[in-house]
Scaffold this motif. Structure first.
Motif, PDB file in Angstrom:
ATOM      1  N   ILE A  40      56.052  32.895  66.566  1.00  0.00           N
ATOM      2  CA  ILE A  40      55.992  31.668  65.673  1.00  0.00           C
ATOM      3  C   ILE A  40      57.337  31.022  65.638  1.00  0.00           C
ATOM      4  O   ILE A  40      58.370  31.641  65.089  1.00  0.00           O
ATOM      5  CB  ILE A  40      55.222  31.991  64.507  1.00  0.00           C
ATOM      6  N   TYR A  41      57.246  29.719  65.808  1.00  0.00           N
ATOM      7  CA  TYR A  41      58.373  29.045  65.534  1.00  0.00           C
ATOM      8  C   TYR A  41      58.029  27.447  65.026  1.00  0.00           C
ATOM      9  O   TYR A  41      56.861  27.278  65.191  1.00  0.00           O
ATOM     10  CB  TYR A  41      59.339  28.795  66.696  1.00  0.00           C
ATOM     11  N   ALA A  42      59.082  26.871  64.567  1.00  0.00           N
ATOM     12  CA  ALA A  42      58.904  25.410  64.213  1.00  0.00           C
ATOM     13  C   ALA A  42      59.677  24.564  64.900  1.00  0.00           C
ATOM     14  O   ALA A  42      60.572  24.759  65.542  1.00  0.00           O
ATOM     15  CB  ALA A  42      59.127  25.354  62.610  1.00  0.00           C
ATOM     16  N   LYS A  43      59.265  23.273  65.080  1.00  0.00           N
ATOM     17  CA  LYS A  43      59.754  22.325  65.987  1.00  0.00           C
ATOM     18  C   LYS A  43      59.584  21.141  65.423  1.00  0.00           C
ATOM     19  O   LYS A  43      58.597  20.880  64.226  1.00  0.00           O
ATOM     20  CB  LYS A  43      59.162  22.197  67.283  1.00  0.00           C
ATOM     21  N   LEU A  44      60.409  20.035  65.469  1.00  0.00           N
ATOM     22  CA  LEU A  44      60.482  18.686  64.916  1.00  0.00           C
ATOM     23  C   LEU A  44      60.439  17.715  66.134  1.00  0.00           C
ATOM     24  O   LEU A  44      61.002  18.119  66.998  1.00  0.00           O
ATOM     25  CB  LEU A  44      61.832  18.549  64.053  1.00  0.00           C
ATOM     26  N   THR A  45      59.520  16.776  66.120  1.00  0.00           N
ATOM     27  CA  THR A  45      59.324  15.761  67.136  1.00  0.00           C
ATOM     28  C   THR A  45      59.552  14.341  66.698  1.00  0.00           C
ATOM     29  O   THR A  45      59.195  13.861  65.632  1.00  0.00           O
ATOM     30  CB  THR A  45      57.801  15.563  67.849  1.00  0.00           C
ATOM     31  N   ARG A  46      60.488  13.668  67.578  1.00  0.00           N
ATOM     32  CA  ARG A  46      60.757  12.316  67.038  1.00  0.00           C
ATOM     33  C   ARG A  46      59.677  11.228  67.596  1.00  0.00           C
ATOM     34  O   ARG A  46      59.807  11.281  68.823  1.00  0.00           O
ATOM     35  CB  ARG A  46      62.230  11.808  67.543  1.00  0.00           C
ATOM     36  N   ILE A  47      58.963  10.569  66.755  1.00  0.00           N
ATOM     37  CA  ILE A  47      57.897  10.174  67.348  1.00  0.00           C
ATOM     38  C   ILE A  47      58.235   8.899  68.406  1.00  0.00           C
ATOM     39  O   ILE A  47      57.720   8.870  69.357  1.00  0.00           O
ATOM     40  CB  ILE A  47      56.844   9.288  66.230  1.00  0.00           C
ATOM     41  N   SER A  48      59.139   8.008  68.146  1.00  0.00           N
ATOM     42  CA  SER A  48      59.359   7.014  69.260  1.00  0.00           C
ATOM     43  C   SER A  48      59.953   7.359  70.341  1.00  0.00           C
ATOM     44  O   SER A  48      59.733   6.721  71.177  1.00  0.00           O
ATOM     45  CB  SER A  48      60.796   6.283  68.140  1.00  0.00           C
ATOM     46  N   THR A  49      60.494   8.650  70.472  1.00  0.00           N
ATOM     47  CA  THR A  49      61.001   8.858  71.785  1.00  0.00           C
ATOM     48  C   THR A  49      60.226  10.162  72.409  1.00  0.00           C
ATOM     49  O   THR A  49      60.691  10.615  73.403  1.00  0.00           O
ATOM     50  CB  THR A  49      62.483   9.372  71.750  1.00  0.00           C
ATOM     51  N   GLN A  50      59.399  10.812  71.637  1.00  0.00           N
ATOM     52  CA  GLN A  50      58.808  11.933  71.854  1.00  0.00           C
ATOM     53  C   GLN A  50      59.918  13.224  72.216  1.00  0.00           C
ATOM     54  O   GLN A  50      59.484  14.195  73.082  1.00  0.00           O
ATOM     55  CB  GLN A  50      57.691  11.937  73.064  1.00  0.00           C
ATOM     56  N   THR A  51      60.899  13.317  71.648  1.00  0.00           N
ATOM     57  CA  THR A  51      61.894  14.187  71.774  1.00  0.00           C
ATOM     58  C   THR A  51      61.633  15.242  70.800  1.00  0.00           C
ATOM     59  O   THR A  51      61.433  15.128  69.497  1.00  0.00           O
ATOM     60  CB  THR A  51      63.265  13.675  71.558  1.00  0.00           C
ATOM     61  N   SER A  52      61.651  16.550  71.263  1.00  0.00           N
ATOM     62  CA  SER A  52      61.441  17.774  70.198  1.00  0.00           C
ATOM     63  C   SER A  52      62.529  18.551  70.492  1.00  0.00           C
ATOM     64  O   SER A  52      63.241  18.862  71.453  1.00  0.00           O
ATOM     65  CB  SER A  52      59.945  18.374  70.786  1.00  0.00           C
ATOM     66  N   VAL A  53      62.802  19.320  69.167  1.00  0.00           N
ATOM     67  CA  VAL A  53      63.803  20.244  69.076  1.00  0.00           C
ATOM     68  C   VAL A  53      62.954  21.445  68.047  1.00  0.00           C
ATOM     69  O   VAL A  53      62.513  21.242  67.332  1.00  0.00           O
ATOM     70  CB  VAL A  53      64.836  19.517  68.309  1.00  0.00           C
ATOM     71  N   VAL A  54      63.390  22.400  68.456  1.00  0.00           N
ATOM     72  CA  VAL A  54      63.263  23.756  67.737  1.00  0.00           C
ATOM     73  C   VAL A  54      64.005  23.924  66.537  1.00  0.00           C
ATOM     74  O   VAL A  54      65.176  23.795  66.895  1.00  0.00           O
ATOM     75  CB  VAL A  54      63.119  24.956  68.762  1.00  0.00           C
ATOM     76  N   ILE A  55      63.420  24.322  65.587  1.00  0.00           N
ATOM     77  CA  ILE A  55      64.236  24.572  64.384  1.00  0.00           C
ATOM     78  C   ILE A  55      64.605  25.928  64.551  1.00  0.00           C
ATOM     79  O   ILE A  55      63.915  26.825  64.053  1.00  0.00           O
ATOM     80  CB  ILE A  55      63.319  24.464  63.223  1.00  0.00           C
TER      81      ILE A  55
END
Length: 107
Positions: A8-23
């Motif tokens: 289980i992990y969390a991620k954050l996605t920037r809507i404008s570019t669809q760039t995701s990064v794992v927290i």
């Protein structure tokens, strides 16, 4: 034998570019400075150190780092110095930048 362990992990996605990064750390900073865990360097409305996601006991919280243009979770302003719990599907807005927070579970 089946492996019942789940990651289980969390991620954050920037809507404008669809760039995701794992927290991937307990103090995850977001802002325009490249030293942040998640750098949004091409948006001048985002402060250098804008917000921080804190992971504690498997739960996630966000705080505003005295940003110029504020932080919002699902449309509600996060006050500097206060911590707001975020959940799978929470929408985070840093100034005019929309982010989506997700908790991902993989077998």
């Amino acid at each position: 034998l089946s492996d019942t362990s789940r990651q289980i992990y969390a991620k954050l996605t920037r809507i404008s570019t669809q760039t995701s990064v794992v927290i991937d750390c307990p103090n995850f900073k977001i802002g325009r400075n490249q030293s942040n865990s998640f750098a949004i360097i091409d948006n001048t409305a985002v402060s250098g150190a804008h917000a921080e996601i804190i992971t504690k006991d498997g739960r996630y919280y966000i705080t505003d780092l005295h940003s110029t243009n504020k932080t919002y979770v699902d449309g509600v302003q996060v006050k500097s110095g206060s911590f707001v719990e975020i959940f799978d599907g929470s929408r985070i807005k840093l100034a005019n930048e929309d982010l989506l927070f997700n908790i991902v579970e993989e077998n």
